[in-house]
Design a protein around this motif. Structure first.
Motif, PDB file in Angstrom:
ATOM      1  N   ARG A  18       0.978  -1.181  -0.048  1.00 22.62           N
ATOM      2  CA  ARG A  18      -0.063   0.087  -0.035  1.00 22.62           C
ATOM      3  C   ARG A  18       0.741   1.142  -0.010  1.00 22.62           C
ATOM      4  O   ARG A  18       1.962   1.190   0.417  1.00 22.62           O
ATOM      5  N   LEU A  19       0.359   2.237  -0.534  1.00 22.03           N
ATOM      6  CA  LEU A  19       0.988   3.710  -0.444  1.00 22.03           C
ATOM      7  C   LEU A  19       1.260   4.111   0.948  1.00 22.03           C
ATOM      8  O   LEU A  19       0.149   3.881   1.547  1.00 22.03           O
ATOM      9  N   THR A  20       2.131   4.788   1.282  1.00 26.11           N
ATOM     10  CA  THR A  20       2.293   5.431   2.639  1.00 26.11           C
ATOM     11  C   THR A  20       1.300   6.442   2.828  1.00 26.11           C
ATOM     12  O   THR A  20       1.188   7.256   2.084  1.00 26.11           O
ATOM     13  N   GLY A  21       0.628   6.078   4.082  1.00 28.31           N
ATOM     14  CA  GLY A  21      -0.629   6.938   4.366  1.00 28.31           C
ATOM     15  C   GLY A  21      -0.143   8.176   5.284  1.00 28.31           C
ATOM     16  O   GLY A  21       1.123   8.316   5.702  1.00 28.31           O
ATOM     17  N   PRO A  22      -0.805   8.973   5.480  1.00 26.78           N
ATOM     18  CA  PRO A  22      -0.541  10.191   6.322  1.00 26.78           C
ATOM     19  C   PRO A  22      -0.258   9.849   7.805  1.00 26.78           C
ATOM     20  O   PRO A  22       0.634  10.523   8.422  1.00 26.78           O
ATOM     21  N   GLY A  23      -0.672   8.572   8.476  1.00 26.12           N
ATOM     22  CA  GLY A  23      -0.443   8.216   9.951  1.00 26.12           C
ATOM     23  C   GLY A  23       1.213   8.099  10.128  1.00 26.12           C
ATOM     24  O   GLY A  23       1.549   8.745  11.056  1.00 26.12           O
ATOM     25  N   PRO A  24       1.799   7.306   9.202  1.00 24.70           N
ATOM     26  CA  PRO A  24       3.264   7.254   9.633  1.00 24.70           C
ATOM     27  C   PRO A  24       4.129   8.512   9.425  1.00 24.70           C
ATOM     28  O   PRO A  24       4.865   8.774  10.173  1.00 24.70           O
ATOM     29  N   LEU A  25       3.530   9.146   8.446  1.00 24.47           N
ATOM     30  CA  LEU A  25       4.412  10.596   8.128  1.00 24.47           C
ATOM     31  C   LEU A  25       4.065  11.516   9.154  1.00 24.47           C
ATOM     32  O   LEU A  25       5.196  11.916   9.764  1.00 24.47           O
ATOM     33  N   PRO A  88      10.330  -5.554 -13.429  1.00 23.15           N
ATOM     34  CA  PRO A  88       9.558  -5.503 -12.216  1.00 23.15           C
ATOM     35  C   PRO A  88      10.770  -5.314 -11.080  1.00 23.15           C
ATOM     36  O   PRO A  88      10.288  -4.622 -10.076  1.00 23.15           O
ATOM     37  N   HIS A  89      11.813  -5.807 -11.039  1.00 19.51           N
ATOM     38  CA  HIS A  89      12.771  -5.576  -9.880  1.00 19.51           C
ATOM     39  C   HIS A  89      13.057  -3.994  -9.925  1.00 19.51           C
ATOM     40  O   HIS A  89      13.438  -3.342  -9.028  1.00 19.51           O
ATOM     41  N   GLN A  90      13.032  -3.256 -11.269  1.00 18.58           N
ATOM     42  CA  GLN A  90      13.287  -1.627 -11.136  1.00 18.58           C
ATOM     43  C   GLN A  90      12.068  -1.063 -10.354  1.00 18.58           C
ATOM     44  O   GLN A  90      12.422  -0.047  -9.594  1.00 18.58           O
ATOM     45  N   ALA A  91      11.045  -1.495 -10.598  1.00 16.19           N
ATOM     46  CA  ALA A  91       9.730  -0.666  -9.948  1.00 16.19           C
ATOM     47  C   ALA A  91       9.654  -1.071  -8.430  1.00 16.19           C
ATOM     48  O   ALA A  91       9.396  -0.054  -7.869  1.00 16.19           O
ATOM     49  N   VAL A  92      10.059  -2.328  -8.083  1.00 10.73           N
ATOM     50  CA  VAL A  92      10.274  -2.683  -6.609  1.00 10.73           C
ATOM     51  C   VAL A  92      11.391  -1.662  -5.841  1.00 10.73           C
ATOM     52  O   VAL A  92      10.965  -1.057  -4.898  1.00 10.73           O
ATOM     53  N   ASN A  93      12.395  -1.603  -6.610  1.00 11.52           N
ATOM     54  CA  ASN A  93      13.500  -0.615  -5.937  1.00 11.52           C
ATOM     55  C   ASN A  93      13.110   0.752  -5.948  1.00 11.52           C
ATOM     56  O   ASN A  93      13.268   1.338  -4.923  1.00 11.52           O
ATOM     57  N   ARG A  94      12.476   1.311  -7.110  1.00 10.71           N
ATOM     58  CA  ARG A  94      11.868   2.591  -6.996  1.00 10.71           C
ATOM     59  C   ARG A  94      10.961   2.834  -5.891  1.00 10.71           C
ATOM     60  O   ARG A  94      10.571   3.760  -5.282  1.00 10.71           O
ATOM     61  N   LEU A  95       9.973   1.923  -5.844  1.00 12.51           N
ATOM     62  CA  LEU A  95       8.972   2.022  -4.631  1.00 12.51           C
ATOM     63  C   LEU A  95       9.366   2.116  -3.364  1.00 12.51           C
ATOM     64  O   LEU A  95       9.201   2.583  -2.584  1.00 12.51           O
ATOM     65  N   GLY A  98      10.943   5.427  -2.583  1.00 11.05           N
ATOM     66  CA  GLY A  98      10.033   6.091  -2.531  1.00 11.05           C
ATOM     67  C   GLY A  98       9.400   6.276  -1.107  1.00 11.05           C
ATOM     68  O   GLY A  98       9.376   7.265  -0.417  1.00 11.05           O
ATOM     69  N   LYS A  99       9.267   5.027  -0.574  1.00  8.95           N
ATOM     70  CA  LYS A  99       8.658   4.832   0.754  1.00  8.95           C
ATOM     71  C   LYS A  99       9.908   5.415   1.640  1.00  8.95           C
ATOM     72  O   LYS A  99       9.364   6.093   2.644  1.00  8.95           O
ATOM     73  N   ALA A 100      10.895   4.825   1.557  1.00  9.81           N
ATOM     74  CA  ALA A 100      12.042   5.235   2.556  1.00  9.81           C
ATOM     75  C   ALA A 100      12.171   6.859   2.343  1.00  9.81           C
ATOM     76  O   ALA A 100      12.551   7.396   3.523  1.00  9.81           O
ATOM     77  N   LEU A 149       6.867  10.518  -1.852  1.00  8.75           N
ATOM     78  CA  LEU A 149       5.585  10.241  -2.254  1.00  8.75           C
ATOM     79  C   LEU A 149       5.236  10.264  -3.715  1.00  8.75           C
ATOM     80  O   LEU A 149       4.316   9.272  -4.141  1.00  8.75           O
ATOM     81  N   LEU A 150       5.739  11.241  -4.359  1.00  6.07           N
ATOM     82  CA  LEU A 150       5.483  11.243  -5.890  1.00  6.07           C
ATOM     83  C   LEU A 150       6.081   9.971  -6.594  1.00  6.07           C
ATOM     84  O   LEU A 150       5.439   9.530  -7.354  1.00  6.07           O
ATOM     85  N   LEU A 151       7.217   9.535  -6.304  1.00  2.00           N
ATOM     86  CA  LEU A 151       7.932   8.273  -6.617  1.00  2.00           C
ATOM     87  C   LEU A 151       7.270   7.064  -6.351  1.00  2.00           C
ATOM     88  O   LEU A 151       6.971   6.285  -7.102  1.00  2.00           O
TER      89      LEU A 151
END
Length: 162
Positions: A18-25, A88-95, A98-100, A149-151
């Motif tokens: 899931r996308l990072t929500g406002p709670g953890p931020l 797929p591995h590039q997408a996961v790395n970028r995800l 982005g989260k980190a 978040l944009l990434l």
């Protein structure tokens, strides 16, 4: 004991990231705010010099935000134009990047802004310099959060048309 069917073993897991929500931020931002605000009183109590915020750290945060934001733009453009161009591995790395970036950026923004708040009302040129530089660093860390978040959003693959 029976062996599971080999077809069942080959099916990929059906988990979702899931996308990072406002709670953890918000949580990390508040933790950072408290930690950053506590730095000045702790330094004064222990008779340590207060840390200086250099313009290099501000520049590095803005530079990191620009690189992550550029990666978000290129990723989005690649995903919209041709889904198969992004492995797929590039997408996961970028995800993960982005989260980190979003989480660490929120923590750093809180720390720098808390440090800036601790210098409000303190007289002297050094305090003014620390106040403005830490506020600028907080802004740079906020830019890192937004770029992360944009990434993260750029890695979402649109549903195929039916």
């Amino acid at each position: 004991m029976t062996r599971p069917d080999p077809q069942e073993e080959l099916e990929p897991p059906q988990g979702r990231v899931r996308l990072t929500g406002p709670g953890p931020l918000v949580t990390l931002g508040v933790i950072g705010l408290v930690v950053g605000w506590a730095v000045r009183p702790v330094c004064l109590q222990l008779r340590y010099p207060e840390p200086n915020i250099s313009l290099v750290s501000v520049g590095l945060l803005v530079f990191a935000a620009a690189i992550i934001g550029g990666s978000a733009y290129l990723t989005r453009r690649t995903v919209v134009r041709n889904r198969s161009a992004l492995a797929p591995h590039q997408a996961v790395n970028r995800l993960v990047l982005g989260k980190a970036s979003a989480l660490v950026g929120a923590l750093l923004a809180g720390c720098y802004l808390g440090f800036a708040l601790s210098h409000l009302g303190v007289g002297g040129p050094a305090a003014d310099t620390r106040l403005w530089r830490s506020a600028l660093a907080g802004l740079g860390a906020t830019l890192v959060t937004v770029a992360g978040l944009l990434l993260e959003h750029a890695c979402r693959v649109p549903r195929p048309p039916e």
